[in-house]
Design a protein around this motif. Structure first.
Motif, PDB file in Angstrom:
ATOM      1  N   TRP A  19       0.842  -1.205   0.000  1.00  0.00           N
ATOM      2  CA  TRP A  19       0.000   0.000   0.000  1.00  0.00           C
ATOM      3  C   TRP A  19       0.874   1.251   0.000  1.00  0.00           C
ATOM      4  O   TRP A  19       0.607   2.201  -0.741  1.00  0.00           O
ATOM      5  CB  TRP A  19      -0.928   0.004   1.213  1.00  0.00           C
ATOM      6  CG  TRP A  19      -1.949   1.098   1.138  1.00  0.00           C
ATOM      7  CD1 TRP A  19      -3.196   1.033   0.619  1.00  0.00           C
ATOM      8  CD2 TRP A  19      -1.772   2.467   1.555  1.00  0.00           C
ATOM      9  NE1 TRP A  19      -3.823   2.247   0.689  1.00  0.00           N
ATOM     10  CE2 TRP A  19      -2.963   3.146   1.258  1.00  0.00           C
ATOM     11  CE3 TRP A  19      -0.731   3.161   2.155  1.00  0.00           C
ATOM     12  CZ2 TRP A  19      -3.147   4.492   1.539  1.00  0.00           C
ATOM     13  CZ3 TRP A  19      -0.901   4.515   2.427  1.00  0.00           C
ATOM     14  CH2 TRP A  19      -2.099   5.165   2.123  1.00  0.00           C
ATOM     15  N   GLY A  22       2.323   1.676  -3.415  1.00  0.00           N
ATOM     16  CA  GLY A  22       1.299   2.119  -4.352  1.00  0.00           C
ATOM     17  C   GLY A  22       0.913   3.569  -4.141  1.00  0.00           C
ATOM     18  O   GLY A  22       0.754   4.340  -5.095  1.00  0.00           O
ATOM     19  N   THR A  56      -7.612  -0.298   2.167  1.00  0.00           N
ATOM     20  CA  THR A  56      -8.313  -0.823   0.987  1.00  0.00           C
ATOM     21  C   THR A  56      -8.390   0.152  -0.176  1.00  0.00           C
ATOM     22  O   THR A  56      -8.853  -0.221  -1.253  1.00  0.00           O
ATOM     23  CB  THR A  56      -9.753  -1.224   1.370  1.00  0.00           C
ATOM     24  OG1 THR A  56     -10.448  -0.062   1.857  1.00  0.00           O
ATOM     25  CG2 THR A  56      -9.737  -2.313   2.435  1.00  0.00           C
ATOM     26  N   ARG A  57      -7.940   1.420   0.017  1.00  0.00           N
ATOM     27  CA  ARG A  57      -8.154   2.410  -1.031  1.00  0.00           C
ATOM     28  C   ARG A  57      -6.900   3.251  -1.245  1.00  0.00           C
ATOM     29  O   ARG A  57      -6.069   3.402  -0.344  1.00  0.00           O
ATOM     30  CB  ARG A  57      -9.318   3.348  -0.647  1.00  0.00           C
ATOM     31  CG  ARG A  57     -10.636   2.631  -0.415  1.00  0.00           C
ATOM     32  CD  ARG A  57     -11.757   3.643  -0.221  1.00  0.00           C
ATOM     33  NE  ARG A  57     -11.869   4.520  -1.382  1.00  0.00           N
ATOM     34  CZ  ARG A  57     -12.487   4.191  -2.509  1.00  0.00           C
ATOM     35  NH1 ARG A  57     -13.062   3.008  -2.621  1.00  0.00           N
ATOM     36  NH2 ARG A  57     -12.542   5.035  -3.519  1.00  0.00           N
ATOM     37  N   PHE A  58      -6.824   3.795  -2.478  1.00  0.00           N
ATOM     38  CA  PHE A  58      -5.860   4.843  -2.783  1.00  0.00           C
ATOM     39  C   PHE A  58      -6.673   6.094  -3.110  1.00  0.00           C
ATOM     40  O   PHE A  58      -7.215   6.209  -4.220  1.00  0.00           O
ATOM     41  CB  PHE A  58      -4.981   4.459  -3.974  1.00  0.00           C
ATOM     42  CG  PHE A  58      -4.070   3.294  -3.720  1.00  0.00           C
ATOM     43  CD1 PHE A  58      -3.109   3.348  -2.730  1.00  0.00           C
ATOM     44  CD2 PHE A  58      -4.173   2.145  -4.487  1.00  0.00           C
ATOM     45  CE1 PHE A  58      -2.259   2.274  -2.500  1.00  0.00           C
ATOM     46  CE2 PHE A  58      -3.316   1.066  -4.267  1.00  0.00           C
ATOM     47  CZ  PHE A  58      -2.364   1.132  -3.267  1.00  0.00           C
ATOM     48  N   SER A  87      -7.668  -0.400  -3.896  1.00  0.00           N
ATOM     49  CA  SER A  87      -6.319  -0.960  -4.020  1.00  0.00           C
ATOM     50  C   SER A  87      -6.318  -2.272  -4.793  1.00  0.00           C
ATOM     51  O   SER A  87      -5.296  -2.665  -5.363  1.00  0.00           O
ATOM     52  CB  SER A  87      -5.707  -1.170  -2.638  1.00  0.00           C
ATOM     53  OG  SER A  87      -6.531  -2.010  -1.837  1.00  0.00           O
ATOM     54  N   PRO A  90      -6.895  -1.378  -9.620  1.00  0.00           N
ATOM     55  CA  PRO A  90      -6.130  -0.191  -9.999  1.00  0.00           C
ATOM     56  C   PRO A  90      -6.472   0.394 -11.366  1.00  0.00           C
ATOM     57  O   PRO A  90      -5.985   1.467 -11.708  1.00  0.00           O
ATOM     58  CB  PRO A  90      -4.684  -0.701  -9.974  1.00  0.00           C
ATOM     59  CG  PRO A  90      -4.791  -2.167 -10.234  1.00  0.00           C
ATOM     60  CD  PRO A  90      -6.071  -2.596  -9.568  1.00  0.00           C
TER      61      PRO A  90
END
Length: 333
Positions: A19, A22, A56-58, A87, A90
């Motif tokens: 993470w 990323g 769980t997220r970007f 995540s 993408p």
């Protein structure tokens, strides 16, 4: 069982590392893209880029971006842009704009406000991020130009889908509800008050082929330009005025359409008068257009309805056999 418990903290550490890599990679890609534009002579500035959303997220927020392309003369600024993704997915992005933005061109400045401006983008895997399909939603939109025109919109939805057999072709649909010209525009367009304040219907469905893919490079250099349009239907109703267009045409290298479009127009006289007030038809051509419309309406059997073909050629629009005026240039700046 106990012998495998040690795998849990190791997996958590590895995922946390993924993470962080990323998130930082997303920030670095945005920063590098903006720096590359500045190196090309753009005005390209921002105050901050941050990614949150672990685990769980970007969710990346770009604050105070200001971009200006010296080649096209188009500039854009807004307090904030959000780029959101899961995540685990993408290639799917959600982009959200702040409730205000400003666009500037060599000809005018356009201020935009809205309560919602959100788009979902689905891109192909790979460094080019080629657009596959997308949808955008606008709510409570208000657009004001320094040239004096403006419009408001209750809701609007814009959808694109790339053709699997021809990747340069996209189907594009647009639906607008509550589209309303500003009060000052209405006074000049319809001084006699014959129209309602807003459009009853505005819908567009077409397939457009471009000369290049819509990908990350489209933001960096020349925009993809349309080369062919299949107009399944453009339907608009504004009070007593009803208009429907269908047809197909090519777009020449200068951006002018070449082909034919079938037009059905009810209460066409008012349309010509409004088009003249908007500048779409030159004033010196208004009488010719009205005379031609009367002849064509007589052929269709109803004096208030035209059912004919527009011919688009050599940068001009011809209705039946009568020249109407210059055709619009279909170029994307």
């Amino acid at each position: 069982m106990r012998r495998f418990l040690w795998l849990i903290p190791i997996a958590a550490i590895l995922y946390a590392g993924y993470w962080v890599i990323g998130a930082r990679g997303t920030e670095k890609a945005i920063e590098s893209w903006i720096a590359a534009r500045a190196a090309e002579g753009w005005q390209a500035e921002y105050s901050d880029v941050k990614t949150r959303g672990f685990p769980t997220r970007f969710d990346t927020v770009i604050r105070e971006p200001q971009l200006a392309d010296p080649r096209s003369g188009v500039a854009f600024s807004t307090p904030r842009i959000e780029i959101l993704s899961q995540s685990t997915r993408p290639t799917r992005f959600t982009a959200r704009a702040a409730d205000e933005a400003r666009f500037a061109t060599p000809y005018q400045r356009i201020d935009v406000t809205q309560t919602r401006a959100e788009a979902e983008l689905f891109v192909a895997a790979g460094p080019s991020l080629t657009l596959d399909h997308s949808s955008a939603t606008l709510e409570d939109l208000a657009v004001t130009s320094s040239l004096g025109w403006g419009v408001t919109l209750d809701t609007g939805r814009f959808v694109t889908q790339r053709d699997a057999a021809d990747p340069l072709t996209h189907r594009i649909t647009l639906t607008a509800h509550g589209l309303e010209p500003a009060e000052g525009m209405m006074d000049s367009l319809d001084p006699e008050g014959r129209l309602t304040d807003r459009f009853d219907t505005f819908e567009l469905d077409m397939r457009t082929r471009f000369d290049a893919p819509w990908d990350i490079h489209a933001l960096e250099g020349p925009r993809p330009q349309p080369t062919h349009v299949d107009l399944t239907g453009l339907a608009a109703q504004w009070g007593p005025l009803k208009l429907r267009l269908t047809g197909a045409f090519d777009v020449d290298p200068r951006g002018y359409p070449e082909g034919t479009v079938a037009v059905k127009a009810e209460n066409w006289r008012e349309m010509i008068e409004i088009a003249t007030a908007m500048g779409a038809i030159p004033e010196q051509m208004e009488k010719i257009a009205l005379r031609a419309g009367g002849m064509l309406a007589g052929m269709s059997g109803r004096k208030d309805t035209i059912d004919a073909e527009l011919t688009l050629r050599d940068g001009m629009i011809t209705l039946g056999f009568i020249p109407i005026g210059p055709a619009p240039r279909l170029t994307i700046r």
